[in-house]
Design an enzyme around this catalytic site. Structure first.
Site, PDB file in Angstrom:
ATOM      1  CD  GLU A  96      86.275  14.052  12.356  1.00 36.73           C
ATOM      2  OE1 GLU A  96      86.435  12.938  11.855  1.00 36.73           O
ATOM      3  OE2 GLU A  96      85.382  14.299  13.190  1.00 36.73           O
ATOM      4  CD  GLU A 139      84.444   8.185  15.507  1.00 35.32           C
ATOM      5  OE1 GLU A 139      83.409   7.544  15.756  1.00 35.32           O
ATOM      6  OE2 GLU A 139      84.455   9.419  15.392  1.00 35.32           O
ATOM      7  CG  MET A 178      82.312  11.641  -0.106  1.00 35.60           C
ATOM      8  SD  MET A 178      84.036  12.031  -0.420  1.00 35.60           S
ATOM      9  CE  MET A 178      83.920  12.720  -2.074  1.00 35.60           C
TER      10      MET A 178
END
Length: 749
Positions: free
Chosen positions: A264, A154, A71
């Site tokens: 994560e 990020e 994705m």
């Protein structure tokens, strides 16, 4: 949920004894928030969709999927303006077919971008157009099919002096690209939760990075930029960051009212490259680390703000760490051979931990007979929903603790995490359902007018009530007030703050009508105190009653399962009829209060039994029993209660407690029960509670003046307790031939 706690404890006990360990509970069953995993898909050699072994692990343990790669922009838009959704659609379809939600990762990132992006001209307008098209097209394509998105990933630098990462998006657009991405994502998908996601913000490099992110969040919230939560990547090691650093970081986000998502998660064990294999000692350290992280999450993040937990990879063979960090490592829950590691048991144990210390906190207004009524003199709650709450707590292996709330603050208190469930005649409404979950419906009701007897025909239609000369009274904050304002805008509305005395205003002639639930109206009519129900032809505001559960909490599945085991809605309706029909009044008799106190005392005895089981203490405690009875005789003398009455009544309570403990111990031995988790201290916490209830019992006993009123409630508030224990405890209150409690027997927890 309680089953998971017991299984986790039994697992530890079995390992200590060298016995065969029971199966670890499925992770997805241990939490009400999503428990997810990042999966390879598409043409990857280890694609989930081509691996039955991976599918087996995923389908058992997880209810949320994140695409590890497919994705990202490089996969979805490999050519400028050409979007390819086939592989991602296949993963989303797989998730939906197996009852899983999907978290999208990631709309905007500086990495894994297509090659053509680097050839764009250095023009803010061009780059802005491409960013908007990327986010609008991708988020719009999946709108309604994804639960949430990492909108920007990020975007902040690691250094303490700098702020934004020097990415291509930042260089060509400036810091405004983040806001632009979030606004565009919300335009494309109005429902998905929108997260900012980053690494090392839980404390590994200090708090500066998270603080800068939260400064951005504060600015966003001040300017109505849509953002729902923060994703903590949590690629952590065995000792860094510390658990306390993790808690502190979570708490900073919670203070903003944002969702906290562990996005994560993996636990590296070989950062120093000193290990060539995962030995037992290392595996146990990793197990404890997973457990600590889960417990920190449950402890630091209130239930409504838990956005979910995602493990970054299925097996050690799928992990990103060996290839990226160029070292051997084993950071995940399953080994490369698809076998569960101790880490899986650690995560299960952490998710199973209740921060409630054996208590189920039940919010209730306590002003709505026959559902829930609080007697301020005795300090007891009674009613059909009180009985249900006690039963649910016992079925979950917990002790009921009632937390006062009001109809006006019910939703806010739920969102603030003040209780674990709420009960007391609560209707399911769209407004409440947007911010809270509900159990299976326990009953159905509708609105009816309550008026002075003889005036029913004056107020038996909407038109007759909706007039300025009609004084319509309501209690504040609940469905009665909302219905009155919407249905009868022309009537003269009186908001009476005390729902316990609202009907007195009609009897006194200071109000004419209250439109309330039919159950309450019928109860007032049967009380024979001058109030009657006006029959209306239409079914006004039909609604279902249920137990309300703060959104995202870990107890909904447990509550629904326990309710089904208790007999479901049909049994509840029978018990509600008992409470409606036993001559309810606002002032209970001393005998009825004693019966309620008996129930409350026996509920605590289940906690006594668990504490004794954990320490293998004896059920019999003759010295304490003798001391208790002697103390009660001395106190009773001053109150005018004969010593014989004290011995008979409290002797029965002591014996009933022992009956219950013996039954529980026999059951636990048969089940090979291990130690219970989260049990309060017997001497410090549990016995003082029993002593307080015992003192209230003595006060009520004194009010009887040696003559019992024989009108007992038709049903115990503890329908899970054994008939033998209840019969023994209530025997002093029952006349010859009177059944002290209904014969209700359901398997004990």
């Amino acid at each position: 949920m309680r089953l998971a706690v017991l299984l986790a404890a039994a697992l530890c006990l079995a390992q200590a004894r060298g016995a065969e360990a029971p199966a670890i509970p499925a992770l997805r069953d241990l939490a009400e928030f999503p428990i997810g995993v990042a999966v390879p898909a598409g043409t990857a050699a280890n694609s989930l969709l081509a691996s039955p072994q991976r599918q087996s692990l995923v389908e058992r343990n997880f209810d949320s999927l994140t695409a590890e790669n497919i994705m990202k922009m490089a996969y979805l838009q490999p050519e400028r303006g050409v979007f390819r959704f086939g592989e991602a659609d296949a993963l989303v379809d797989y998730a939906r077919a197996h009852g899983m939600v999907v978290h999208g990762h990631a709309l905007v990132w500086h990495n894994q971008t297509p090659r053509w992006l680097a050839t764009l001209e250095d023009s803010p307008e061009v780059w802005t157009r491409e960013l908007r098209q990327q986010v609008q097209t991708v988020a719009g394509h999946f709108a309604g099919r994804l639960r949430s998105w990492d909108v920007v990933n990020e975007a902040f630098d690691d250094g303490a002096q700098t702020q934004y990462r020097d990415s291509q998006w930042y260089r060509h657009i400036g810091p405004g690209f983040i806001e632009m991405a979030f606004r565009t994502a919300r335009e494309a998908d109005h429902e998905a939760q929108l997260f900012y996601n980053d690494y090392d913000i839980e404390g590994a490099i200090g708090p500066q990075k998270l603080d800068r992110i939260l400064q951005m969040v504060d600015d966003f919230r001040n300017r109505a930029v849509p953002i729902d939560g923060i994703g903590f990547q949590m690629h952590i090691e065995l000792e860094k960051p510390t658990t306390e650093q993790i808690r502190t970081a979570f708490a900073k986000v919670v203070q903003r009212g944002l969702l906290v998502r562990i996005s994560e998660l993996d636990v590296a064990v070989n950062a120093g490259k000193e290990h060539s294999r995962l030995d037992d000692a290392l595996a146990q350290q990793q197990r404890q680390r997973y457990r600590d992280v889960m417990e920190a999450y449950l402890d630091a993040v209130p239930a409504p703000l838990r956005g979910g937990v995602t493990v970054w990879g299925i097996t050690d063979g799928d992990s990103w760490i060996p290839g990226y960090r160029r070292r051997a490592d084993w950071p995940l829950l399953f080994d490369a051979g698809f076998q569960p590691k101790p880490a899986l048991a650690g995560m299960a144990a952490g998710l199973s931990a209740r921060p409630m210390n054996g208590v189920l906190r039940i919010g209730t207004p306590g002003d709505y007979a026959p559902y829930s009524w609080y007697d301020s003199v005795s300090g007891t709650y009674r009613g059909s929903d009180v009985a249900l709450a006690h039963a649910l707590a016992l079925r979950l292996g917990l002790r009921a603790l009632f937390v006062p709330t009001t109809w006006a603050t019910l939703v806010a208190d739920a969102q603030a995490g003040r209780f674990d469930i709420a009960a007391g005649g609560i209707s399911i409404t769209p407004e409440r359902a947007r911010v809270a979950a509900f159990s299976t419906a326990v009953a159905n009701d509708r609105k009816q007018p309550v008026v002075r007897c003889g005036e029913q025909q004056r107020y038996d239609s909407e038109a007759e009530i909706n007039r300025p000369q009609v004084r319509l009274i309501v209690n504040p904050g609940g469905t009665n007030e909302r219905f009155a304002r919407e249905k009868f805008p022309a009537a003269t509305l009186i908001v009476h703050t005390d729902n316990r005395t609202v009907f007195d205003e009609i009897r006194a002639g200071r109000a004419d009508v209250m439109v309330t639930d039919a159950v309450e109206g019928q109860l007032q009519q049967r009380a024979g105190q001058g109030l009657c129900v006006a029959q209306v032809r239409a079914a006004w505001a039909p609604a279902s009653k249920a137990v309300m559960i703060p959104a995202g909490t870990v107890v909904k599945r447990d509550v629904d399962a326990a309710f089904a085991q208790l007999g479901g809605a049909s049994r509840y309706r029978r018990e509600l009829a008992d409470w409606e029909g036993h001559g309810w009044s606002g002032v209970p008799t001393p005998t009825a209060l004693l019966a309620a106190l008996i129930d409350e005392r026996l509920a605590i005895v289940t906690e006594v039994a668990r504490a004794k089981w954990n320490t293998q203490a004896a059920i019999e405690d003759p010295a304490r029993e003798r001391a208790l009875l002697q103390s009660l005789r001395e106190r009773a003398t001053a109150l005018g209660v004969p010593a014989a009455a004290v011995d008979r009544f409290f002797g029965a309570q002591i014996e009933a407690a022992k009956v219950l403990q013996r039954e529980l111990f026999a059951r636990w031995r048969q089940q090979r029960q291990g130690q219970f988790k989260g049990v309060a201290d017997l001497a410090r916490d549990i016995r003082p509670d029993i002593d307080r209830i015992t003192a209230r019992m003595l006060e009520q006993l004194a009010l009887l003046s040696g003559s019992y009123s024989r009108q007992l409630p038709a049903a115990s508030t503890l329908s899970l307790l054994s008939p033998a224990a209840l019969r023994t405890a209530r025997a002093p209150l029952a006349t010859d031939g009177t059944q002290a409690t209904a014969d209700k027997s359901v398997d004990l927890p």
